[in-house]
Design an enzyme around this catalytic site. Structure first.
Site, PDB file in Angstrom:
ATOM      1  N   ASN A   7      43.742  43.178  40.368  1.00 22.58           N
ATOM      2  CA  ASN A   7      42.950  42.514  39.318  1.00 22.58           C
ATOM      3  C   ASN A   7      41.825  41.699  40.176  1.00 22.58           C
ATOM      4  O   ASN A   7      42.180  40.675  40.906  1.00 22.58           O
ATOM      5  CB  ASN A   7      43.922  41.485  38.777  1.00 22.58           C
ATOM      6  CG  ASN A   7      43.144  40.670  37.700  1.00 22.58           C
ATOM      7  OD1 ASN A   7      41.910  40.613  37.347  1.00 22.58           O
ATOM      8  ND2 ASN A   7      43.856  40.134  36.893  1.00 22.58           N
ATOM      9  N   ARG A  91      42.893  46.135  36.515  1.00 22.65           N
ATOM     10  CA  ARG A  91      42.539  45.469  35.301  1.00 22.65           C
ATOM     11  C   ARG A  91      41.131  45.617  35.115  1.00 22.65           C
ATOM     12  O   ARG A  91      40.510  45.090  35.932  1.00 22.65           O
ATOM     13  CB  ARG A  91      43.081  44.140  35.252  1.00 22.65           C
ATOM     14  CG  ARG A  91      42.604  43.309  34.242  1.00 22.65           C
ATOM     15  CD  ARG A  91      43.262  42.131  33.982  1.00 22.65           C
ATOM     16  NE  ARG A  91      42.931  41.385  32.907  1.00 22.65           N
ATOM     17  CZ  ARG A  91      42.454  39.960  32.722  1.00 22.65           C
ATOM     18  NH1 ARG A  91      42.581  39.228  33.853  1.00 22.65           N
ATOM     19  NH2 ARG A  91      42.082  39.314  31.600  1.00 22.65           N
ATOM     20  N   HIS A 180      42.654  40.178  26.156  1.00 23.39           N
ATOM     21  CA  HIS A 180      44.109  39.984  26.188  1.00 23.39           C
ATOM     22  C   HIS A 180      44.915  41.226  25.562  1.00 23.39           C
ATOM     23  O   HIS A 180      46.134  40.979  25.385  1.00 23.39           O
ATOM     24  CB  HIS A 180      44.686  38.685  25.820  1.00 23.39           C
ATOM     25  CG  HIS A 180      44.273  37.474  26.527  1.00 23.39           C
ATOM     26  ND1 HIS A 180      43.692  36.390  25.735  1.00 23.39           N
ATOM     27  CD2 HIS A 180      43.649  37.023  27.635  1.00 23.39           C
ATOM     28  CE1 HIS A 180      43.191  35.330  26.498  1.00 23.39           C
ATOM     29  NE2 HIS A 180      43.259  35.759  27.688  1.00 23.39           N
ATOM     30  N   ARG A 241      36.684  26.030  26.804  1.00 30.46           N
ATOM     31  CA  ARG A 241      35.989  26.827  26.088  1.00 30.46           C
ATOM     32  C   ARG A 241      36.175  26.253  24.741  1.00 30.46           C
ATOM     33  O   ARG A 241      37.336  25.823  24.180  1.00 30.46           O
ATOM     34  CB  ARG A 241      36.392  28.327  25.914  1.00 30.46           C
ATOM     35  CG  ARG A 241      35.880  29.078  27.188  1.00 30.46           C
ATOM     36  CD  ARG A 241      36.334  30.492  27.209  1.00 30.46           C
ATOM     37  NE  ARG A 241      37.250  30.607  28.361  1.00 30.46           N
ATOM     38  CZ  ARG A 241      38.208  31.805  28.564  1.00 30.46           C
ATOM     39  NH1 ARG A 241      38.056  32.686  27.517  1.00 30.46           N
ATOM     40  NH2 ARG A 241      38.741  32.008  29.519  1.00 30.46           N
ATOM     41  N   GLU A 385      50.907  41.722  32.247  1.00 33.01           N
ATOM     42  CA  GLU A 385      50.242  42.596  32.100  1.00 33.01           C
ATOM     43  C   GLU A 385      50.140  43.552  33.043  1.00 33.01           C
ATOM     44  O   GLU A 385      49.974  44.691  33.093  1.00 33.01           O
ATOM     45  CB  GLU A 385      48.983  41.711  32.106  1.00 33.01           C
ATOM     46  CG  GLU A 385      48.724  41.074  30.840  1.00 33.01           C
ATOM     47  CD  GLU A 385      47.777  39.874  30.923  1.00 33.01           C
ATOM     48  OE1 GLU A 385      46.705  39.989  30.577  1.00 33.01           O
ATOM     49  OE2 GLU A 385      48.229  38.926  31.404  1.00 33.01           O
TER      50      GLU A 385
END
Ligand code: AMP
Length: 412
Positions: A7, A91, A180, A241, A385
């Site tokens: 990743n 990823r 996601h 955010r 993941e």
């Protein structure tokens, strides 16, 4: 087969080496502050002493080389030689409309990832850098890419389009993509296993709530809606955010505060969410601690976070005309009974009833936290993941090998 999962970020690279025989993790680690003289390498091999070192690592090629050195290191390594690593999976955040599933890397795939730079200017270039860095270090090893957006490509048009001029979609592919995806995919499958019913029969809302948060409506195993949009800014309130706001806030703030586009962008991505409301932290653990000490701003941030998530769960129950399960995952979803309780308390009208003791049990494995008589099952499922990336990579490489063998057999 041993599969290395990578990743890559703009200045970091995380890795896990899987033995696909039993899907065990042989080693994991990360390189941080790539591009500096004081990059930090952390290597955690299974059953062996780990490594934490600070050294000059100026680019991703050097970072990958250091990781490979550590993986075959006499004292800290887990493989006899790098030749044992037969595939690498990456990823990639944005697959746009081009990628509806994971694929093996070739020049065309790399070109398409580059074409999507505009949609993910921070993430896709980093992923491509990671792919090229592996290619330079291991030129003969096949690589696969797994996209955060791919699982949501099943969303129907009425869910993914924005009600803005269609020309913008046609010209620039402005639409909702969702992120996601690998996590929503994994936890929904794992939840169906635990519930003991085929996923095709289930209506679920999966809540991936961590620093970045999104939830998804999963109908019969397919994503039919998700809270993130063109970018990972839309939807739930997050650590820093904003999530959903009236789009008119942007021009209004720009004019009143004389801010540039870049400044507003930074405000919404880095200075909003839990951090903005609490005034102290974007980290849920710290918010809860402050709230318990009587900090009213932290309490407001917590309440807003949970309220907004609860509204999404209700909306997705309506989108699917029913709800069988709610699944919590990621840093907050897996670890915060307070958040899960606050979200679920307002959902009793749907038939959600938590088991208080199970919710507050700090167990780490996937489990039910709903009461036995709750009509809607509520589960906590730790996300994984990397495992999905390893599995997809293994499958794609094995399929290609088999296809090559069949072609060779037909020719001979
Ligand atoms: P992630 O991005 O998935 O790593 O999640 C990070 C978020 O999870 C941060 O807001 C953490 O504060 C939060 N988190 C981790 N552990 C806990 C905990 N025990 N209680 C509440 N929040 C937690």
């Amino acid at each position: 087969m041993k599969v290395l999962v990578i990743n890559a970020g703009s200045s970091s690279l995380k890795y896990q080496l899987y033995d696909m025989k039993d899907e065990s993790v042989l080693a994991k680690g990360r390189v941080e502050r790539i591009g500096t003289e004081s990059a930090i390498v952390t290597h955690e091999p299974k059953d062996k002493p780990g490594v934490r070192e600070v050294s000059e690592i100026l680019d991703h090629v050097t970072a990958v080389r250091r990781v490979l050195d550590l993986l075959q290191h006499r004292e800290h390594g887990v493989v006899g030689s790098i030749a044992e690593i037969e595939a690498v999976g990456h990823r990639v955040v944005h697959g746009g409309e081009t990628f509806k599933e994971s694929v093996l890397v070739d020049d065309e795939v790399k070109r398409s990832i580059r074409d999507l730079f505009d949609l993910a200017p921070l993430h896709n270039p980093a992923a491509l850098t990671g792919i090229n860095a592996v290619e330079q270090n291991m030129p003969d090893v096949p690589q696969a890419v797994v996209f955060d957006t791919a699982f949501h490509q099943t969303m129907p048009r009425h869910a993914y389009l924005y009600p803005i001029p269609m020309a913008l979609y046609r010209r620039h592919r402005i639409r909702r993509y969702g992120f996601h995806g690998t996590s929503h995919f994994y936890v929904s499958r794992r939840a169906a296993e635990l519930i003991g019913r085929p996923i095709e029969e289930l209506k679920m809302v999966t809540c991936h709530i961590g620093n970045g948060s999104s939830c998804a409506a999963i109908l019969g195993g397919q994503s039919v809606d998700t809270s993130m949009g063109l970018t990972p800014l839309e939807g739930l309130m997050m650590g820093t955010r904003s999530g959903d706001i009236d789009p008119a806030v942007v021009p209004f703030v720009m004019s009143k505060e004389e801010l540039t586009l870049g400044e507003v962008n930074s405000m919404l991505n880095k200075h909003s969410g839990l951090l903005a409301i609490s005034g102290s932290s974007g980290d849920m653990r710290e918010i809860i601690e402050a709230m318990e000490e009587g900090d009213r701003n932290a309490k407001l941030a917590f309440d807003m976070f949970c309220y907004r998530l609860r509204k999404y769960v209700g909306a997705y129950a309506a989108a699917m005309n029913g709800l069988d399960a709610i699944v919590f995952t990621a840093g907050i979803g897996e670890n915060s009974p307070h958040v899960r309780k606050a979200v679920c308390e307002g959902l009793s009208f749907l038939g959600v009833k938590l088991d208080e003791a199970a919710n507050f049990d700090a167990a780490k494995e996937a489990r039910f936290i709903s009461a036995p008589d709750s009509r809607v099952k509520v589960l906590v499922v730790p996300t994984n993941e990397e495992l999905i990336i390893a599995r997809d990579t293994y499958r794609l490489v094995t399929e290609r090998k088999r296809a090559g063998e069949t072609a060779a057999a037909l020719e001979s």
